[in-house]
Design a protein around this motif. Sequence first.
Motif, PDB file in Angstrom:
ATOM      1  N   THR A   1      -0.942   4.014 -10.789  1.00 29.26           N
ATOM      2  CA  THR A   1      -1.677   4.129 -12.110  1.00 29.26           C
ATOM      3  C   THR A   1      -1.056   3.607 -13.440  1.00 29.26           C
ATOM      4  OG1 THR A   1      -2.604   5.992 -11.191  1.00 29.26           O
ATOM      5  CG2 THR A   1      -2.969   5.842 -13.456  1.00 29.26           C
ATOM      6  N   ARG A   2       0.284   3.837 -13.388  1.00 24.96           N
ATOM      7  CA  ARG A   2       0.863   3.590 -14.560  1.00 24.96           C
ATOM      8  C   ARG A   2       1.640   2.175 -14.771  1.00 24.96           C
ATOM      9  NH1 ARG A   2       4.589   9.057 -16.077  1.00 24.96           N
ATOM     10  NH2 ARG A   2       2.632  10.494 -16.146  1.00 24.96           N
ATOM     11  N   SER A   3       1.243   1.399 -13.660  1.00 32.49           N
ATOM     12  CA  SER A   3       1.796  -0.090 -13.560  1.00 32.49           C
ATOM     13  C   SER A   3       0.688  -0.671 -13.703  1.00 32.49           C
ATOM     14  CB  SER A   3       2.558  -0.180 -12.000  1.00 32.49           C
ATOM     15  OG  SER A   3       2.864  -1.555 -11.926  1.00 32.49           O
ATOM     16  N   TYR A   4       1.256  -2.118 -13.914  1.00 27.66           N
ATOM     17  CA  TYR A   4       0.154  -3.301 -14.175  1.00 27.66           C
ATOM     18  C   TYR A   4       0.157  -4.188 -13.051  1.00 27.66           C
ATOM     19  CZ  TYR A   4       0.281  -1.534 -18.999  1.00 27.66           C
ATOM     20  OH  TYR A   4       0.242  -0.808 -20.185  1.00 27.66           O
ATOM     21  N   ARG A   5       1.125  -3.953 -12.182  1.00 24.68           N
ATOM     22  CA  ARG A   5       1.377  -4.935 -10.942  1.00 24.68           C
ATOM     23  C   ARG A   5       0.558  -4.498  -9.749  1.00 24.68           C
ATOM     24  NH1 ARG A   5       5.504  -8.183 -10.069  1.00 24.68           N
ATOM     25  NH2 ARG A   5       6.627  -7.601 -11.362  1.00 24.68           N
ATOM     26  N   TRP A   6      -0.388  -5.293  -9.412  1.00 24.50           N
ATOM     27  CA  TRP A   6      -1.286  -5.274  -7.947  1.00 24.50           C
ATOM     28  C   TRP A   6      -0.590  -5.649  -7.087  1.00 24.50           C
ATOM     29  CZ3 TRP A   6      -5.540  -2.147  -8.076  1.00 24.50           C
ATOM     30  CH2 TRP A   6      -6.303  -1.998  -9.269  1.00 24.50           C
ATOM     31  N   MET A   7      -0.678  -4.985  -5.950  1.00 23.31           N
ATOM     32  CA  MET A   7       0.131  -5.425  -4.675  1.00 23.31           C
ATOM     33  C   MET A   7      -0.935  -5.599  -3.655  1.00 23.31           C
ATOM     34  SD  MET A   7       3.306  -3.164  -4.012  1.00 23.31           S
ATOM     35  CE  MET A   7       3.698  -4.183  -2.768  1.00 23.31           C
ATOM     36  N   ARG A   8      -1.159  -6.862  -2.883  1.00 26.20           N
ATOM     37  CA  ARG A   8      -2.111  -7.106  -1.900  1.00 26.20           C
ATOM     38  C   ARG A   8      -1.599  -6.517  -0.781  1.00 26.20           C
ATOM     39  NH1 ARG A   8      -4.238 -13.276  -1.154  1.00 26.20           N
ATOM     40  NH2 ARG A   8      -4.804 -12.748  -3.002  1.00 26.20           N
ATOM     41  N   LEU A   9      -2.490  -5.770   0.066  1.00 23.18           N
ATOM     42  CA  LEU A   9      -2.238  -5.200   1.337  1.00 23.18           C
ATOM     43  C   LEU A   9      -2.628  -5.858   2.635  1.00 23.18           C
ATOM     44  CD1 LEU A   9      -4.027  -1.530   0.194  1.00 23.18           C
ATOM     45  CD2 LEU A   9      -1.553  -2.245  -0.247  1.00 23.18           C
ATOM     46  N   ASN A  10      -3.532  -7.112   2.503  1.00 23.61           N
ATOM     47  CA  ASN A  10      -3.408  -7.822   3.749  1.00 23.61           C
ATOM     48  C   ASN A  10      -3.934  -9.165   3.187  1.00 23.61           C
ATOM     49  OD1 ASN A  10      -6.217  -6.641   2.545  1.00 23.61           O
ATOM     50  ND2 ASN A  10      -7.078  -7.997   4.174  1.00 23.61           N
ATOM     51  N   PHE A  11      -3.298 -10.156   4.111  1.00 20.85           N
ATOM     52  CA  PHE A  11      -3.377 -11.502   3.794  1.00 20.85           C
ATOM     53  C   PHE A  11      -4.529 -12.133   4.731  1.00 20.85           C
ATOM     54  CE2 PHE A  11       0.794 -10.312   2.376  1.00 20.85           C
ATOM     55  CZ  PHE A  11       0.878 -11.013   1.330  1.00 20.85           C
ATOM     56  N   ASP A  12      -4.850 -11.571   5.739  1.00 23.59           N
ATOM     57  CA  ASP A  12      -6.133 -11.838   6.703  1.00 23.59           C
ATOM     58  C   ASP A  12      -7.052 -11.225   6.325  1.00 23.59           C
ATOM     59  OD1 ASP A  12      -4.407 -13.923   7.998  1.00 23.59           O
ATOM     60  OD2 ASP A  12      -3.939 -12.454   9.267  1.00 23.59           O
ATOM     61  N   PRO A  13      -8.399 -11.791   6.249  1.00 25.34           N
ATOM     62  CA  PRO A  13      -9.541 -10.994   5.731  1.00 25.34           C
ATOM     63  C   PRO A  13      -9.711  -9.944   6.686  1.00 25.34           C
ATOM     64  CG  PRO A  13      -9.909 -13.373   5.443  1.00 25.34           C
ATOM     65  CD  PRO A  13      -8.609 -13.514   6.300  1.00 25.34           C
ATOM     66  N   TYR A  14     -10.058  -8.782   6.092  1.00 22.87           N
ATOM     67  CA  TYR A  14     -10.347  -7.616   6.780  1.00 22.87           C
ATOM     68  C   TYR A  14     -11.866  -7.522   7.025  1.00 22.87           C
ATOM     69  CZ  TYR A  14     -10.348  -2.619   8.478  1.00 22.87           C
ATOM     70  OH  TYR A  14     -10.415  -1.432   9.287  1.00 22.87           O
ATOM     71  N   PRO A  15     -12.404  -7.360   8.383  1.00 21.80           N
ATOM     72  CA  PRO A  15     -13.729  -7.619   8.615  1.00 21.80           C
ATOM     73  C   PRO A  15     -14.892  -6.302   8.304  1.00 21.80           C
ATOM     74  CG  PRO A  15     -12.759  -7.271  10.807  1.00 21.80           C
ATOM     75  CD  PRO A  15     -11.552  -7.373   9.419  1.00 21.80           C
ATOM     76  N   ASP A  16     -14.231  -5.269   8.396  1.00 28.02           N
ATOM     77  CA  ASP A  16     -14.893  -3.991   8.109  1.00 28.02           C
ATOM     78  C   ASP A  16     -15.192  -3.580   6.894  1.00 28.02           C
ATOM     79  OD1 ASP A  16     -15.287  -3.765  10.769  1.00 28.02           O
ATOM     80  OD2 ASP A  16     -13.788  -2.529  11.298  1.00 28.02           O
ATOM     81  N   THR A  17     -15.921  -2.645   6.377  1.00 29.95           N
ATOM     82  CA  THR A  17     -15.856  -1.984   4.934  1.00 29.95           C
ATOM     83  C   THR A  17     -15.182  -0.573   5.099  1.00 29.95           C
ATOM     84  OG1 THR A  17     -18.063  -1.008   5.664  1.00 29.95           O
ATOM     85  CG2 THR A  17     -17.945  -3.245   4.529  1.00 29.95           C
ATOM     86  N   THR A  18     -14.513  -0.217   5.974  1.00 23.96           N
ATOM     87  CA  THR A  18     -13.794   1.000   5.769  1.00 23.96           C
ATOM     88  C   THR A  18     -12.110   0.592   6.285  1.00 23.96           C
ATOM     89  OG1 THR A  18     -15.502   2.314   6.321  1.00 23.96           O
ATOM     90  CG2 THR A  18     -13.317   3.425   6.511  1.00 23.96           C
ATOM     91  N   TYR A  19     -11.256   0.816   5.352  1.00 27.45           N
ATOM     92  CA  TYR A  19      -9.566   0.352   5.490  1.00 27.45           C
ATOM     93  C   TYR A  19      -8.669   1.516   5.215  1.00 27.45           C
ATOM     94  CZ  TYR A  19      -5.642  -2.401   4.795  1.00 27.45           C
ATOM     95  OH  TYR A  19      -4.375  -2.806   4.969  1.00 27.45           O
ATOM     96  N   GLU A  20      -7.775   1.641   5.933  1.00 31.39           N
ATOM     97  CA  GLU A  20      -6.833   2.720   5.700  1.00 31.39           C
ATOM     98  C   GLU A  20      -5.497   2.156   5.233  1.00 31.39           C
ATOM     99  OE1 GLU A  20      -4.460   6.283   8.296  1.00 31.39           O
ATOM    100  OE2 GLU A  20      -5.818   4.952   9.373  1.00 31.39           O
ATOM    101  N   ALA A  21      -5.255   2.678   4.136  1.00 32.04           N
ATOM    102  CA  ALA A  21      -4.187   1.917   3.385  1.00 32.04           C
ATOM    103  C   ALA A  21      -2.758   2.858   3.667  1.00 32.04           C
ATOM    104  CB  ALA A  21      -4.301   1.754   1.854  1.00 32.04           C
ATOM    105  N   LYS A  22      -1.653   2.307   4.039  1.00 35.76           N
ATOM    106  CA  LYS A  22      -0.606   3.130   4.397  1.00 35.76           C
ATOM    107  C   LYS A  22       0.646   2.622   3.606  1.00 35.76           C
ATOM    108  CE  LYS A  22      -2.018   3.753   9.105  1.00 35.76           C
ATOM    109  NZ  LYS A  22      -1.626   3.551  10.588  1.00 35.76           N
TER     110      LYS A  22
END
Length: 1241
Positions: free
Chosen positions: A770-791
């Motif tokens: 929340t206090r940062s300005y840097r976004w980190m990508r969680l996946n590089f290959d497109p994820y097909p579903d509309t529900t995702y578990e981020a770890k």
Amino acid sequence: MPEPVKKAVSAFTKKPKTQEAGEGSSVVFEAETEKPDAKVKWQCNTKDIASGNKYVIAADGNKHSLTIQAITKEDANVYAVIAGGSKVKFELKVVSNPEAPVEVPTDGPKESSRQPEPSPAPPAAQDAPPTEDGQLPDTRQDLTGLFTEKPKSGEVTVGENITFVAKVNAESLLKKPTVKWFKGKWMDLASKSGKHLQLKESFDRNTKVHTFEMHVIEAKPNFAGGYRCEVSSRDKFDSCNFELTVHEACAVEGFDIRAAFRRTSTDGKDDSGELDFSTLLKKRDSFLKPSNRAVQMSTEPDVDVWDILRSAPPSEYQKIAFQYGITDLRGMLKRLKKMKKEEKKSAAFLKKLDPAYQVTKGHKIKLAIEVANADAEVKWLKNGQEFHPTGSKYIFESVGNMRYLTINNCSLADDAAYCCVVGDEKCTTELFVKEPPILIVKNLEDQMVMKGERVELECEVSEEGANVKWEKDGVELTRDESFKYRFKKDGCKHILIINEASKEDCGHYKVKTNGGESMAELLVQEKQLEVYQSIADLTVKAKDQAVFKCEVSDENVKGTWYKNGVEVKSDARVNITHIGRIHKLTIDDVKPEDEGDYTFVPDGHAFNLSAKLNFMEVKIDYVPRQDPPKIHLDCMSCTTESTIIVVAGNKLRLDVPITGDPAPTVVWTKGEKVISEGDSRVHVETSKGHCIFTIEGAERQDEGIYSVVVRNPAGEDTADINVKVVDVPDPPQNLKILSVGEDSCVAQWDPPSFDGGQPIIGYVLERKKTRSYRWMRLNFDPYPDTTYEAKRMIEGMAYEMRVYAVNSIGMSRHSPASQPFVPVAPTSAPIGLCVDDINDTSISLKWRRPEKIGAAELEGYGVEYCKEGTDEWIPAIKGLTERTSLTIKDLNTGDKLQFRVRAYNMAGPSAPITLGQFVTIREIMQRPKIWLPRSLRQTLIRKVGETVNLVIPFQGKPRPKVTWSKDGEPLAATFANVRNSELDTILFIRNTDRKHSGKYDLQVQIENVEDSASVMLQVVDLPGPPEALKIMDIWGFNVALEWKPPKDNGNCEIIGYAIQKADKKTMEWYTVYDQYRRTNCVVSDLIMGNEYVFRVYSMNLVGLSQEPCNTKDSAYIQKSGIDYKHPGHKEHDFSEAPKFTHPLVNRSVIAGYNATLSCSVRGIPKPKVTWYKNKMDISNEAKYRMLSKQGVLTLEIRKPCLFDGGVYTCKAVNASGEDVVECKLEVRPQIVKEEKKDEKK
């Protein structure tokens, strides 16, 4: 160490206090509880008190009282009042009724002897300040070493009792301390226990304090003297000396001092023998006590004995003590020594410096003194060196009699000893400069880089030059030889630089200061080549130019062009270019043979880009004049039903061939709108034989059906072309977080409202703190579903997430960020749930805090119960309780209930902990308790074939259930015989074998209330013979032997070896060494010309091995007279294979305390050492610390848990060979259940 248990809230609002009362009187103790209906019990020496003639128990609402009538000396005990889980102890001290004192004149002599001390007072009384002069000098010793309270010197009258108390804190001890009481130097009082001397000990489970008491009963005159108390625990030791003075009973008649000077005679004569001065001093001291019935009157003037002693020489001390009745000469000398050390009043200073001052770094401090002479000059010293005012740093001031030293902007260099000197006098102080905590003002930010890139993790602290510590996954980072990590300081900024990041660098990095810490996550991804623009099919005419163009993500990637599988080379017509990320293949003056499949293959990547070149051959046939117009769409590889797809933002150019004579006119329309020629974004051009339709920067509204009409006098032709504009999709919608875990979350969203004209391939997610300005990508290959578990999140840290939609054209704009969320997991289940107490209508449960709390604060515990035969769980209380114990009331007698407890935090309830079985609600008359004999608390050693008969008493009503087990498995009837009675249990083994060795667990249980104890049995046998006995060398009259330890040590330690020799002529064996501990030796003093053989027996606690190990070869001692051959100067090979000279030893440790495994190795060159646990390399584990010093190898295990037990192996390797040694480590849990039970007693 175990986590401290939360302190329970007291059930009392008013607690009873210790009181004093005279014999024959009455005393009332009062207590008030929080709840008016609380059940209160009174106890005396841990036994319940019932109301009767002696004791009167009353209760009025929340007020409770205990009245003790007709008090006697036997009532002086420790009492307690119990309500719920709270217990308050207090004491009753009984004093004798004083006799009528004899009147003493006010000008009587000042008493210089010490008053007799009563039995040791309770702790509150022992903390009273010392009395004034006239009492025995204070001989208390500082509490150092193991003692928390040392026994104090005391006085007692003949026939009375006295108690000496010593206390030892066992929190830092691994073993129970051992205490011995001595009289004089060597007399051990343990063997003197009996009628007049009793030794007792107790242990407080709450405070972890051992209390040792020595009770002297009906003291006799010969009990007087010096005593010593010694305490020891493994390698720790402490001792304390104290005195016991015994006064004779007072005589009613006058005291005849002459009788004391009668000589002690053995032959009956009065003028022989020696003067008994000790009897005189005791009688005189007893006679002068004011508490005696007869008080001796004196008209001597009041004198101060201590003033006389201060001015007297040491040779006169004994005479003065005798004159004024001082019997404690040792105490007198101690007090006199302290008095002489008292500081004399200073003549130069009226007010001195305090012993020490403290100031924060960067602040200023002012030191002040007051001198007696206003004109006196002072000097200031720093660490013994004089210094002078320097600018604004040091300022000296003189105001009247006051002298000031001001130190501005204090730094660590000002931390020193300061001294003020006036004439020959001086006063000194210590200045401590406290460094303020270094705060992190700018935190680290998460980063995601590609493999091989440079990484810089940057933070900013509150002060320049501060020291910080970098860690990766809990392991401190250092500047290694490969310069993998570099640390950079730039003012307040601290930067961690990683050159050429690899997959191993992924993890959580933390920077620490003395005032805070910051953590960030680094993700390293493999480089994936992305195609920004692929090559497209081309249709060209002869003599035209064909250009294949593609764009990739990495400008450093090269590639190769192929035509029909054959590499394309540059020539006069073919030009291959690579500028930045763009690769081009240009073919000038296209010919029919140029038609084919063209492929671009990027170097180092397993994919290719392909397109087809179509050659359009224009055939010109003779047509008569007035040829009707014709639109040739078939030349463009499309028909009237074809759809032309264009990517939004790209240029669409349709070159449509037309024929007709005379030249036809061309009209382009979209619906009813006619498209005219011009320079607008959508325009048409007409040339001879062609009509060109162009859209500059296609947009979504350009999509539709376009019609082209050609006319001439001979007729007309019409064609429709469907243009479809495709684009990236719209952003996904309604992003929300469904749930969170310890380091994860589950996000869900809706597909975009517009897919861009192409199917959605998948989604790409990003997150940030929340206090940062840097976004980190969680996946590089497109994820097909509309529900995702981020770890891989940090528990307790606030995060946000956003989503991109991806189709074949590209990636959409990101969705709005989600609401901030914090990954938090429920706590682990509470532990140690058990029944603390039970009666006919209520039950008391207790448990311990969960081992894992997490980042969220623990809100409380929920307790539920379920009746037998049902699945419904009923809350025992409304809401939650913060305590780790609970009493559930108003239950039905005889019900069988099951109970469970769950811990709650902001993430919800934890997994429950449930009792092992259903509990019947009925009162247990007597709790189960095992009285394990002292002899069984240590390992019991028996030889093979001996009988084991263990008798262990216990208590419990109704009769408890008794269960025996060995090493966690139930004890089989064929393995050992067990006989149980109502009061004890017997374990009997007729003929022991080595398989009977192990840990035997005994458990007695009544319902869910249980007690357990363990007995260790070790069955030992004769060892096996040593192995591989060899003759290593023969020189002169000496033979060197070497062998290996036996495989079978008889289940106990090998204590030595017996080495024997025999002459082959006589074969009579003689012992050379007995109980020899090494595995190699030199046999000397052999006879020249004889031939010898040798054998070795192994030896343990049981005896010698039955069979020896003999040498295969014999040793012949050469006769002298042999010609001496000068040895050659061959360089000696000092190399030696590794060999462990001291093996690892099996160990058993307690969980939570550091453990070490040690061994020693020898080898040249120095071997490389590797440690393994269960055959797994642990060299890079942060939990372990490996040390090596002078061949001694040590493995330190920091605070081991139960999972750290196993087989540990140490392997040493060099060029000459290798050697391995291993041991077993057993980690025992901390036993706290029994300690909890003793708290309630």
